[in-house]
Design a protein around this motif. Structure first.
Motif, PDB file in Angstrom:
ATOM      1  N   ILE A   7       0.862  -1.182   0.000  1.00  0.00           N
ATOM      2  CA  ILE A   7       0.000   0.000   0.000  1.00  0.00           C
ATOM      3  C   ILE A   7       0.897   1.230   0.000  1.00  0.00           C
ATOM      4  O   ILE A   7       1.806   1.342   0.824  1.00  0.00           O
ATOM      5  CB  ILE A   7      -0.944  -0.009   1.218  1.00  0.00           C
ATOM      6  N   GLU A   8       0.625   2.146  -0.933  1.00  0.00           N
ATOM      7  CA  GLU A   8       1.450   3.342  -1.100  1.00  0.00           C
ATOM      8  C   GLU A   8       0.567   4.576  -1.198  1.00  0.00           C
ATOM      9  O   GLU A   8      -0.587   4.489  -1.580  1.00  0.00           O
ATOM     10  CB  GLU A   8       2.269   3.234  -2.395  1.00  0.00           C
ATOM     11  N   ASP A   9       1.144   5.718  -0.903  1.00  0.00           N
ATOM     12  CA  ASP A   9       0.535   7.012  -1.193  1.00  0.00           C
ATOM     13  C   ASP A   9       0.964   7.360  -2.616  1.00  0.00           C
ATOM     14  O   ASP A   9       2.164   7.552  -2.873  1.00  0.00           O
ATOM     15  CB  ASP A   9       1.037   8.060  -0.192  1.00  0.00           C
ATOM     16  N   ALA A  10       0.039   7.421  -3.540  1.00  0.00           N
ATOM     17  CA  ALA A  10       0.359   7.627  -4.957  1.00  0.00           C
ATOM     18  C   ALA A  10       1.070   8.950  -5.214  1.00  0.00           C
ATOM     19  O   ALA A  10       1.751   9.093  -6.229  1.00  0.00           O
ATOM     20  CB  ALA A  10      -0.908   7.544  -5.802  1.00  0.00           C
ATOM     21  N   LYS A  12       3.392  10.192  -3.181  1.00  0.00           N
ATOM     22  CA  LYS A  12       4.730  10.106  -2.560  1.00  0.00           C
ATOM     23  C   LYS A  12       5.177   8.647  -2.546  1.00  0.00           C
ATOM     24  O   LYS A  12       5.328   8.049  -1.481  1.00  0.00           O
ATOM     25  CB  LYS A  12       4.705  10.643  -1.134  1.00  0.00           C
ATOM     26  N   LEU A  13       5.395   8.082  -3.719  1.00  0.00           N
ATOM     27  CA  LEU A  13       5.791   6.675  -3.798  1.00  0.00           C
ATOM     28  C   LEU A  13       7.163   6.475  -3.162  1.00  0.00           C
ATOM     29  O   LEU A  13       8.046   7.327  -3.292  1.00  0.00           O
ATOM     30  CB  LEU A  13       5.806   6.216  -5.256  1.00  0.00           C
ATOM     31  N   THR A  14       7.352   5.363  -2.487  1.00  0.00           N
ATOM     32  CA  THR A  14       8.618   5.091  -1.793  1.00  0.00           C
ATOM     33  C   THR A  14       9.641   4.404  -2.694  1.00  0.00           C
ATOM     34  O   THR A  14      10.768   4.172  -2.267  1.00  0.00           O
ATOM     35  CB  THR A  14       8.380   4.208  -0.544  1.00  0.00           C
ATOM     36  N   PHE A  15       9.292   4.109  -3.924  1.00  0.00           N
ATOM     37  CA  PHE A  15      10.193   3.427  -4.843  1.00  0.00           C
ATOM     38  C   PHE A  15      11.224   4.393  -5.408  1.00  0.00           C
ATOM     39  O   PHE A  15      10.965   5.589  -5.556  1.00  0.00           O
ATOM     40  CB  PHE A  15       9.397   2.797  -5.997  1.00  0.00           C
ATOM     41  N   SER A  16      12.384   3.860  -5.750  1.00  0.00           N
ATOM     42  CA  SER A  16      13.451   4.661  -6.348  1.00  0.00           C
ATOM     43  C   SER A  16      13.071   5.086  -7.761  1.00  0.00           C
ATOM     44  O   SER A  16      12.241   4.442  -8.412  1.00  0.00           O
ATOM     45  CB  SER A  16      14.748   3.852  -6.415  1.00  0.00           C
ATOM     46  N   ASP A  17      13.716   6.144  -8.231  1.00  0.00           N
ATOM     47  CA  ASP A  17      13.554   6.561  -9.622  1.00  0.00           C
ATOM     48  C   ASP A  17      13.883   5.382 -10.542  1.00  0.00           C
ATOM     49  O   ASP A  17      14.768   4.569 -10.220  1.00  0.00           O
ATOM     50  CB  ASP A  17      14.524   7.706  -9.961  1.00  0.00           C
ATOM     51  N   ASN A  18      13.199   5.314 -11.680  1.00  0.00           N
ATOM     52  CA  ASN A  18      13.517   4.332 -12.722  1.00  0.00           C
ATOM     53  C   ASN A  18      13.492   2.879 -12.220  1.00  0.00           C
ATOM     54  O   ASN A  18      14.367   2.088 -12.549  1.00  0.00           O
ATOM     55  CB  ASN A  18      14.889   4.648 -13.338  1.00  0.00           C
ATOM     56  N   SER A  19      12.469   2.516 -11.470  1.00  0.00           N
ATOM     57  CA  SER A  19      12.375   1.176 -10.879  1.00  0.00           C
ATOM     58  C   SER A  19      11.597   0.167 -11.719  1.00  0.00           C
ATOM     59  O   SER A  19      11.845  -1.027 -11.638  1.00  0.00           O
ATOM     60  CB  SER A  19      11.695   1.255  -9.509  1.00  0.00           C
ATOM     61  N   PHE A  20      10.629   0.624 -12.523  1.00  0.00           N
ATOM     62  CA  PHE A  20       9.691  -0.291 -13.167  1.00  0.00           C
ATOM     63  C   PHE A  20       9.642  -0.121 -14.683  1.00  0.00           C
ATOM     64  O   PHE A  20       9.762   0.984 -15.195  1.00  0.00           O
ATOM     65  CB  PHE A  20       8.275  -0.085 -12.604  1.00  0.00           C
ATOM     66  N   ASP A  21       9.416  -1.239 -15.365  1.00  0.00           N
ATOM     67  CA  ASP A  21       9.202  -1.216 -16.811  1.00  0.00           C
ATOM     68  C   ASP A  21       7.785  -0.765 -17.146  1.00  0.00           C
ATOM     69  O   ASP A  21       7.548  -0.179 -18.189  1.00  0.00           O
ATOM     70  CB  ASP A  21       9.423  -2.615 -17.412  1.00  0.00           C
ATOM     71  N   VAL A  72     -16.463   5.299   1.011  1.00  0.00           N
ATOM     72  CA  VAL A  72     -16.668   4.256   0.019  1.00  0.00           C
ATOM     73  C   VAL A  72     -15.381   3.439  -0.071  1.00  0.00           C
ATOM     74  O   VAL A  72     -15.401   2.229  -0.145  1.00  0.00           O
ATOM     75  CB  VAL A  72     -17.033   4.846  -1.362  1.00  0.00           C
ATOM     76  N   TYR A  73     -14.248   4.127  -0.034  1.00  0.00           N
ATOM     77  CA  TYR A  73     -12.924   3.509  -0.071  1.00  0.00           C
ATOM     78  C   TYR A  73     -12.170   3.919   1.190  1.00  0.00           C
ATOM     79  O   TYR A  73     -12.577   4.830   1.910  1.00  0.00           O
ATOM     80  CB  TYR A  73     -12.144   3.961  -1.304  1.00  0.00           C
ATOM     81  N   GLU A  74     -11.041   3.275   1.413  1.00  0.00           N
ATOM     82  CA  GLU A  74     -10.207   3.627   2.561  1.00  0.00           C
ATOM     83  C   GLU A  74      -9.439   4.920   2.308  1.00  0.00           C
ATOM     84  O   GLU A  74      -9.136   5.255   1.173  1.00  0.00           O
ATOM     85  CB  GLU A  74      -9.198   2.510   2.841  1.00  0.00           C
ATOM     86  N   LYS A  75      -9.140   5.630   3.367  1.00  0.00           N
ATOM     87  CA  LYS A  75      -8.272   6.811   3.349  1.00  0.00           C
ATOM     88  C   LYS A  75      -8.712   7.888   2.367  1.00  0.00           C
ATOM     89  O   LYS A  75      -7.904   8.463   1.660  1.00  0.00           O
ATOM     90  CB  LYS A  75      -6.836   6.399   3.083  1.00  0.00           C
TER      91      LYS A  75
END
Length: 179
Positions: A7-10, A12-21, A72-75
């Motif tokens: 679960i992430e805050d869209a 403020k993502l915690t992933f590093s730059d250039n992580s995903f294809d 309706v949704y969380e948070k």
């Protein structure tokens, strides 16, 4: 075995730059109050060069900001007794989103709108989703059924390139490639 859910805050993502294809966001940004463009920029940030960001969100002939009386949704964002539900972006807001995306190091490789087959069908779905029962399991089964049923029958199967056939709801798909 290597799949991991997080679960992430869209915004403020915690992933590093250039992580995903590939970063895939289906019907999410419309539920982010005021910071939806920041969320898209975060998706672009974590995508590798040459990678793809695929974003979908509801559009309409006129801009709508929808609020509910309860969660309706969380948070969800709240103001007093009201809870922010979602936006339906109009042509002007979509142009604003596209202009902001184009400030990033990207190329938009496709954008289509799938308008609802019948005017007002989407509103019927949303009314059913907003109506909650006291039993969480019944809510889950109800929501899965409605999303499945309407997901296959709600929208046209042929995409449009613009708002010339606009209805009260459509689903916009944007495919972005990071340079």
């Amino acid at each position: 075995k290597t799949l991991k859910f997080q679960i992430e805050d869209a915004t403020k993502l915690t992933f590093s730059d250039n992580s995903f294809d590939l970063v895939y966001s289906v019907s999410v940004i419309e539920h982010i109050y005021e910071k939806y463009i920041l969320a898209i920029k975060e998706m672009i940030r974590v995508t590798k060069s040459g990678g793809v960001v695929y974003v979908t969100f509801p559009v309409a002939k006129s801009f709508q900001e929808e609020w509910t009386e309860g969660d309706v949704y969380e948070k969800q964002y709240k103001e007093g007794n009201k809870v922010f539900f979602q936006y339906r972006f109009d042509e002007e807001k979509v142009k604003e989103i596209i202009n902001e995306i184009n400030k990033e190091n990207v190329k938009i490789i496709n954008q289509d709108i799938y308008w609802e087959r019948q005017e007002g069908l989407y509103d019927k779905l949303i009314d059913k989703i907003k109506t909650k029962k006291k039993n969480i399991y019944i809510n889950f089964i109800k929501d899965v059924w409605y999303n499945f049923y309407y997901g296959f029958y709600l929208f046209n199967t042929e995409g449009e390139s613009d708002f010339s056939q606009a209805k009260s709801c459509g689903n916009m798909h944007i495919v972005i490639q990071k340079k």
